[in-house]
Enzyme design. Sequence first.
Site, PDB file in Angstrom:
ATOM      1  N   GLU A  40      19.773   2.331  32.284  1.00  0.00           N
ATOM      2  CA  GLU A  40      20.487   1.062  32.440  1.00  0.00           C
ATOM      3  C   GLU A  40      19.780   0.121  33.396  1.00  0.00           C
ATOM      4  O   GLU A  40      19.024   0.546  34.277  1.00  0.00           O
ATOM      5  CB  GLU A  40      21.900   1.323  32.946  1.00  0.00           C
ATOM      6  CG  GLU A  40      21.912   2.158  34.210  1.00  0.00           C
ATOM      7  CD  GLU A  40      23.030   1.766  35.152  1.00  0.00           C
ATOM      8  OE1 GLU A  40      24.101   2.349  35.039  1.00  0.00           O
ATOM      9  OE2 GLU A  40      22.811   0.882  36.001  1.00  0.00           O
TER      10      GLU A  40
ATOM     11  N   HIS B 173      31.323  -5.441  35.898  1.00  0.00           N
ATOM     12  CA  HIS B 173      30.232  -5.682  34.951  1.00  0.00           C
ATOM     13  C   HIS B 173      30.728  -5.719  33.514  1.00  0.00           C
ATOM     14  O   HIS B 173      31.827  -5.273  33.210  1.00  0.00           O
ATOM     15  CB  HIS B 173      29.106  -4.653  35.099  1.00  0.00           C
ATOM     16  CG  HIS B 173      29.483  -3.228  34.818  1.00  0.00           C
ATOM     17  ND1 HIS B 173      29.909  -2.346  35.797  1.00  0.00           N
ATOM     18  CD2 HIS B 173      29.464  -2.494  33.671  1.00  0.00           C
ATOM     19  CE1 HIS B 173      30.125  -1.157  35.254  1.00  0.00           C
ATOM     20  NE2 HIS B 173      29.880  -1.224  33.959  1.00  0.00           N
TER      21      HIS B 173
ATOM     22  N   GLU C  37      36.369   0.196  31.854  1.00  0.00           N
ATOM     23  CA  GLU C  37      35.894   1.041  32.949  1.00  0.00           C
ATOM     24  C   GLU C  37      36.493   0.508  34.249  1.00  0.00           C
ATOM     25  O   GLU C  37      36.691  -0.702  34.401  1.00  0.00           O
ATOM     26  CB  GLU C  37      34.358   0.947  33.000  1.00  0.00           C
ATOM     27  CG  GLU C  37      33.685   1.763  34.075  1.00  0.00           C
ATOM     28  CD  GLU C  37      32.154   1.559  34.078  1.00  0.00           C
ATOM     29  OE1 GLU C  37      31.576   1.114  33.064  1.00  0.00           O
ATOM     30  OE2 GLU C  37      31.562   1.834  35.130  1.00  0.00           O
TER      31      GLU C  37
ATOM     32  N   GLN D 293      25.425  -5.192  32.637  1.00  0.00           N
ATOM     33  CA  GLN D 293      24.841  -3.844  32.596  1.00  0.00           C
ATOM     34  C   GLN D 293      24.268  -3.619  31.204  1.00  0.00           C
ATOM     35  O   GLN D 293      25.024  -3.510  30.242  1.00  0.00           O
ATOM     36  CB  GLN D 293      25.926  -2.799  32.889  1.00  0.00           C
ATOM     37  CG  GLN D 293      25.424  -1.367  32.860  1.00  0.00           C
ATOM     38  CD  GLN D 293      26.530  -0.367  33.196  1.00  0.00           C
ATOM     39  OE1 GLN D 293      27.578  -0.362  32.573  1.00  0.00           O
ATOM     40  NE2 GLN D 293      26.294   0.461  34.189  1.00  0.00           N
TER      41      GLN D 293
ATOM     42  N   HIS E  24      31.479  -2.292  26.721  1.00  0.00           N
ATOM     43  CA  HIS E  24      32.666  -2.110  27.577  1.00  0.00           C
ATOM     44  C   HIS E  24      32.745  -3.205  28.622  1.00  0.00           C
ATOM     45  O   HIS E  24      31.776  -3.922  28.874  1.00  0.00           O
ATOM     46  CB  HIS E  24      32.668  -0.728  28.253  1.00  0.00           C
ATOM     47  CG  HIS E  24      31.547  -0.476  29.215  1.00  0.00           C
ATOM     48  ND1 HIS E  24      30.326   0.028  28.840  1.00  0.00           N
ATOM     49  CD2 HIS E  24      31.454  -0.648  30.559  1.00  0.00           C
ATOM     50  CE1 HIS E  24      29.540   0.167  29.897  1.00  0.00           C
ATOM     51  NE2 HIS E  24      30.197  -0.258  30.968  1.00  0.00           N
TER      52      HIS E  24
END
Length: 153
Positions: A43, A7, A134, A60, A84
């Site tokens: 989220e 994502h 991530e 996301q 991110h």
Amino acid sequence: MLTRIDHIGIACFDLDKTVDFYRATYGFEVFHTEVNEEQGVREAMLRINGTDDGGASYIQLLEPVREDSTVAKWLDKNGEGVHHIAFGTADVDTDSEEIRGRGVRVLYDEPRRGSMDSRITFLHPKDCHGVLTELVTAAASHTSEYSSATTSH
Ligand code: V0V
Ligand code: CO
């Protein structure tokens, strides 16, 4: 092995308004929503496509639920935008340890709980050319073997 983009995390001030924008502009629908208290976010996951190693790719959208959450701090400083990027792997434990061994700061000793019962960890943005990165292993129940667009999440 990192095999896909799981994502892109986007920080926003108002999750519902941002979801409306993604629906009205691109036709993306919400696949899943949740509050992650530990991470301090509410989220929405918008599913973009399915992929090769059992997971899918998502946008996301993240709204802070606490003043002291990392996303609240980031929004204060930067305003809305890309927060991110998350790479998907079948084995976040092994991959994060390997990356730690290459001298990159991995933020957690053990992966933590992420969206849809995934297991996640983060690499420090200052060690990744300015990108908070991530690593994600999707939960077995969310791999392509088991899930479909009709999942209840
Ligand atoms: C901070 N920096 C960033 C950044 N956040 N750079 C790029 N992208 C970001 N998102 C830079 C910041 O500009 C500073 O640079 C420096 O890092 C230190 O930042 P800070 O503002 O002092 O903040 P810290 O050090 O308190 O926290 C930064 C870290 C924190 C990365 C350690 O945000 C963190 O732990 N993030 C991981 C958890 C997270 O983000 N959770 C929310 C998503 P200068 O100004 O000194 O040059 S939860 C999620 O994705 C879930 C649940 C999921 O996917 O399932
Ligand atoms: Co994320």
